[in-house]
Design a protein around this motif. Structure first.
Motif, PDB file in Angstrom:
ATOM      1  N   THR A 593       0.807  -1.216   0.000  1.00 58.22           N
ATOM      2  CA  THR A 593       0.000   0.000   0.000  1.00 58.22           C
ATOM      3  C   THR A 593       0.842   1.269   0.000  1.00 58.22           C
ATOM      4  O   THR A 593       0.320   2.353  -0.273  1.00 58.22           O
ATOM      5  CB  THR A 593      -0.914   0.028   1.246  1.00 58.22           C
ATOM      6  N   SER A 594       2.142   1.169   0.330  1.00 54.89           N
ATOM      7  CA  SER A 594       2.986   2.354   0.447  1.00 54.89           C
ATOM      8  C   SER A 594       4.452   1.931   0.371  1.00 54.89           C
ATOM      9  O   SER A 594       4.765   0.736   0.326  1.00 54.89           O
ATOM     10  CB  SER A 594       2.745   3.047   1.794  1.00 54.89           C
ATOM     11  N   SER A 597       5.277  -0.081   3.338  1.00 55.86           N
ATOM     12  CA  SER A 597       4.736  -1.426   3.179  1.00 55.86           C
ATOM     13  C   SER A 597       5.598  -2.257   2.236  1.00 55.86           C
ATOM     14  O   SER A 597       5.772  -3.465   2.427  1.00 55.86           O
ATOM     15  CB  SER A 597       3.303  -1.359   2.648  1.00 55.86           C
ATOM     16  N   HIS A 846      -0.802  -3.860   5.278  1.00 53.78           N
ATOM     17  CA  HIS A 846       0.270  -3.487   4.356  1.00 53.78           C
ATOM     18  C   HIS A 846       0.015  -3.857   2.902  1.00 53.78           C
ATOM     19  O   HIS A 846       0.827  -3.551   2.037  1.00 53.78           O
ATOM     20  CB  HIS A 846       1.583  -4.145   4.805  1.00 53.78           C
TER      21      HIS A 846
END
Length: 857
Positions: A593-594, A597, A846
């Motif tokens: 997600t990022s 993550s 995540h």
């Protein structure tokens, strides 16, 4: 008695400059420049690229010292340079006394006639290793292969000169390390003064050791300036032995037979105490004018170690395992690289932190890899203390080397110096000639190897191979045979055996020798191939990950947190590394997600891969008897194959290794339509227990439970249960279940294992509510976690530095999990500590979920 002083007050400058600056010795030019504010942090951003000028110029160090009256009264005065990096001329009071050309050698010189009353001036001029060796390349007329030499980054184009210098190969760059070609005084400078007699060396040669009797010879090298009788006494604990000898001026090699009945043996971790004896040797020579004495102590452990390579019932090839005190030992551990690009920055505390982390993760072996350094005594002392066996490479890796007489003699003395320095360490169980050169060159197989030999004519190929054999098949084994015959020599890692034909070279399909398996990673083979490519001893295999966010932020700013940024690329030394991590992540994981993550998932991906490999190796006991993953540690903050990052922070891999290397392991493997459940034990006695199988769905509901009595085998792997997967699931979807297998021993020991029937990517997880209950806050942080649904890869992030007793674990409803926060304070064990604020996350937060999964959550 002898007198010793260390010369540690130094100044340095570039030879072309006028101004001297304070220097730290031991140290190097790079660290001295940094401490003086003359360069920026070499590890930050892309600073590495801007510091390549340092190795192109000459540097010099100077010191002045006064020898005391007691020193000057002694008959012999010597200077010992324990490490000069690398091309150095040493001047005492303007007289040239040493011309050094090997970082790994000890340079000793008698300065009795050069030392003055009052102030003495010592100067060391370090010539640029680049300028020194470029002419050698030109004179040779062709380039010797050196795959990891980052000459382009160093501004040298294709001119790779690392192979000419007897210097740590990784200084020139590697596929996990930066290019910092250092110069400097990297080990102490010692002034020694003595008269009459001096014990130079004490070696406890272990001829035959059993639990009933240790038959030893104390081999003592003694120098004398006198003629007469010497009485030599050796003591340890409550035992002593004596020897008398007649001395003449010169060097004497004295041998004293020793027998110790019912000795306390040295054992590797998990098998018993790593007991060590301290032997004190004292020489006393009586003369008319008085007596001369010399004293030296050594510490060693008594053990019998053998490398067993023989045909066995496990296959058509030969075994490869270490037998310690008559016991076959499955080697569990990792490959060790230098802990820093600037090795003098590694304190005893940092070494202990690494060896303690190995012990905490149930390891019993580290391989000191051949592209680094022969580590300082403290590293081996710690391995001795914690029962960590050491596979010791000589410092040659992934390159072909010159074969001229000067190079060979230099290597021979390097080997002598280091074997003599290290041979009393019971932890050293193997000497290995080099890393991967036999298989890379693959002389006897035209279609094998790394393609190196194809660049050379048939005549030149033979010359290069002959030069190789002079070092690794003649010189080095001869040194071991003469100086440390109780420990085996292995020519190269990997290798099958010295057959002199194409069967010699290591490959992923061999059934003897040791194996490096890199099909997973370099060839993008699936993780599942770890269960197929199984050798007799897996001395290298690995998978990369990124370090955690705090470590990334030590070298990159927020706006650079993208794997394609210039800074992130500079801290990924494997050209395909980022692509391969992403490619494997797309195969095994949902999308992160990022960026944070992505870092988390990269560690989970790496840990999953190594878990699959380690457990496949251990399940295959006794066919496979060693599992050393690549790699234990880092030399700077970087994306790499390490399980512990540069700052000593444990990645997911190290927590996984602790579980997968546990003395008792439960492990399951799917094969066709069957699930095979294995019990693997390193313990020397069998034990009884009950094996429980519980099937949960990911929502947390217990579907069914079965149990059976089982036996934990002695020092082996045993198939305990084979179950039809279809019958086990009985209509349940693979994507929604986990099988929890628990061993409960008669003594109450519990070992748990979770088996999932699909990849993480296909697993349908529910959003967990994780409850954290903190206990004993005044002593340190102890928390108990529980979850309402299956929570996968739960990670605890503490405000303070330290490690958890467990991390990156799965939570199963109804099965609370208690963990303790620990820190390292320099002592022999971890201490319970305060974690500060704690963040708890799981895989669910995540990864990107489908819209249906989000709706369900």
């Amino acid at each position: 008695m002898s007198h010793t002083m260390f010369i540690d007050s130094w100044s340095f400058k570039a030879t072309k400059d006028e101004t001297w600056m304070p220097a730290q010795v031991p140290g190097c030019v790079h660290t001295d420049l940094l401490k003086q504010g003359r360069i920026s942090d070499p590890f930050y951003g892309t600073n590495e690229h801007d510091l390549q000028w340092i190795d192109k110029i000459d540097w010099e160090y100077k010191s002045s010292f006064e020898a005391s009256e007691a020193f000057m009264k002694e008959e012999i005065k010597e200077l010992h340079f324990h490490g000069l990096d690398t091309y150095a001329n040493v001047y005492l009071n303007d007289q040239l006394i040493v011309e050094a050309d090997n970082m790994f050698r000890i340079w000793s010189v008698d300065v009795s006639d050069k030392l003055k009353d009052g102030k003495n001036e010592l100067k060391i001029v370090f010539r640029s290793p680049i300028q020194e060796d470029l002419p050698k390349l030109k004179a040779l007329g062709y380039r010797l292969p050196a795959s990891n030499d980052q000459s382009v980054l160093g501004g040298l184009g294709e001119d790779q000169v690392s192979i000419f210098a007897r210097k740590a190969p990784y200084h020139y760059g590697w596929d996990w390390g930066p290019r910092f070609v250092t110069s400097g005084i990297w080990r102490p400078v010692e002034l020694v003064a003595w008269s009459g007699v001096l014990i130079r060396d004490v070696y406890i040669d272990q001829l035959h050791v059993t639990s009933e009797k240790a038959e030893l010879i104390a081999r003592i090298q003694l120098d004398s300036t006198i003629t007469g009788k010497v009485v030599l006494q050796l003591t340890t604990e409550d035992m002593n032995w004596n020897l008398q000898a007649e001395l003449q001026p010169g060097t004497h090699e004295l041998s004293m037979p020793i027998v110790i009945d019912s000795p306390k043996l040295w054992w590797s971790r998990g098998l018993g105490d790593a007991h060590r004896y301290t032997f004190t040797a004292e020489a006393v020579a009586e003369q008319e004018g008085g007596s001369y004495k010399s004293l030296q102590q050594v510490k060693t452990g008594l053990r019998s170690v053998k490398l067993i390579r023989k045909r066995d019932a496990e296959g058509t090839g030969a075994s490869f395992y270490f037998e310690l005190n008559g016991i076959p030992v499955f080697a569990k551990g990792a490959n060790h690289i230098p802990n820093d690009s600037f090795i003098t920055e590694v304190t005893e505390e940092r070494y202990r932190a690494e060896v303690l982390a190995a012990a905490e993760a149930n390891m019993n072996m580290l391989r000191v890899w051949g592209g680094g350094i022969y580590e300082p005594n403290v590293f081996y002392d710690l391995c001795d203390e914690y029962g960590i066996m050491v596979w010791q490479d000589f410092m040659f890796a992934c390159s072909m080397y010159p074969g001229d007489e000067h190079f060979l003699q230099n290597v021979k003395q390097e080997a002598i110096d280091n074997v003599k320095r290290l041979r009393n360490h019971p932890s050293i169980v193997l000497w290995c000639g080099n890393n991967e050169i036999d298989s890379a060159w693959a002389h006897y197989d035209e279609d094998a190897g790394w393609g190196w030999k194809k660049a050379f004519s048939a005549e030149l190929r033979e010359k290069l191979w002959s030069d190789y054999e002079k070092i690794f098949h003649e010189l080095l084994p001869n040194v071991i045979s003469e100086l440390h015959a109780s420990v085996e020599y292995w020519p190269s890692s990997p290798i099958v055996s010295l057959t002199g034909n194409k069967e010699q070279h290591g490959n992923p399909d061999t059934n003897e020798g040791d194996m490096h398996y890199w099909g997973v990673w370099h060839n993008v083979e699936p993780f599942e191939n770890y269960q197929i490519k199984l050798g007799r001893f897996m001395s290298e295999y690995g998978f990369q990950s990124f370090p955690e966010y705090r470590t990334i932020r030590s070298f990159a700013e927020e706006d650079e947190l993208d794997i394609s940024s210039k800074v992130m690329k500079a801290h990924q030394k494997n050209g395909d590394g980022n692509r391969l991590i992403k490619q494997y992540m797309d195969l095994y994981m949902k999308q992160p997600t990022s960026f944070k993550s992505f870092l988390y998932l990269s560690q989970v991906l790496q840990a999953d891969a190594m878990k699959m490999a380690i457990e496949a190796h251990r399940r295959k006991m006794p066919y496979c008897m060693g599992s050393l993953y690549w790699q234990m540690n880092d030399c700077w903050p970087v994306a790499s194959w390490s399980g512990i990052d540069y700052y000593g922070r444990w990645k997911a891999l190290h927590y996984y290794a602790k579980r997968s290397f546990a003395p008792l392991l439960i492990s399951a493997q799917e094969e066709h339509d069957q699930l095979h459940v294995y019990i693997v034990s390193d313990r020397l006695a069998p034990s009884k227990g009950v094996l429980w199988l519980e099937l949960f769905n990911t929502s947390g509901k217990l579907i069914r439970t079965t149990s059976k009595e089982a036996i934990s085998p002695a020092n082996s792997s045993q198939l305990s249960e084979s179950i039809s997967i279809a019958a086990l699931l009985d209509g349940q979807r693979k994507e929604e279940v986990v099988l929890v297998i628990t061993w409960i021993g008669e003594d109450g020991e519990r070992v748990r294992y979770e088996h999932y029937f699909v990849k993480n990517q296909q697993l349908e997880l529910k959003k967990p509510t994780i409850v954290v209950k903190e206990e004993h806050a005044e002593e340190g942080t102890v928390i108990t976690l529980s979850s309402d649904v299956v929570a996968k890869q739960v990670v605890l992030i503490a405000e303070h530095e330290g490690m958890w007793s467990d991390n990156y674990f799965d939570l199963i409803p109804g099965k609370p999990h208690t963990v303790t926060f620990m820190s390292y304070d320099g002592s022999a064990q971890y201490r319970q500590a305060q974690a500060g604020s704690i963040t708890v996350q799981s895989m669910f937060e995540h990864v990107v979920h489908s819209s249906a999964a989000i709706a369900d959550a």
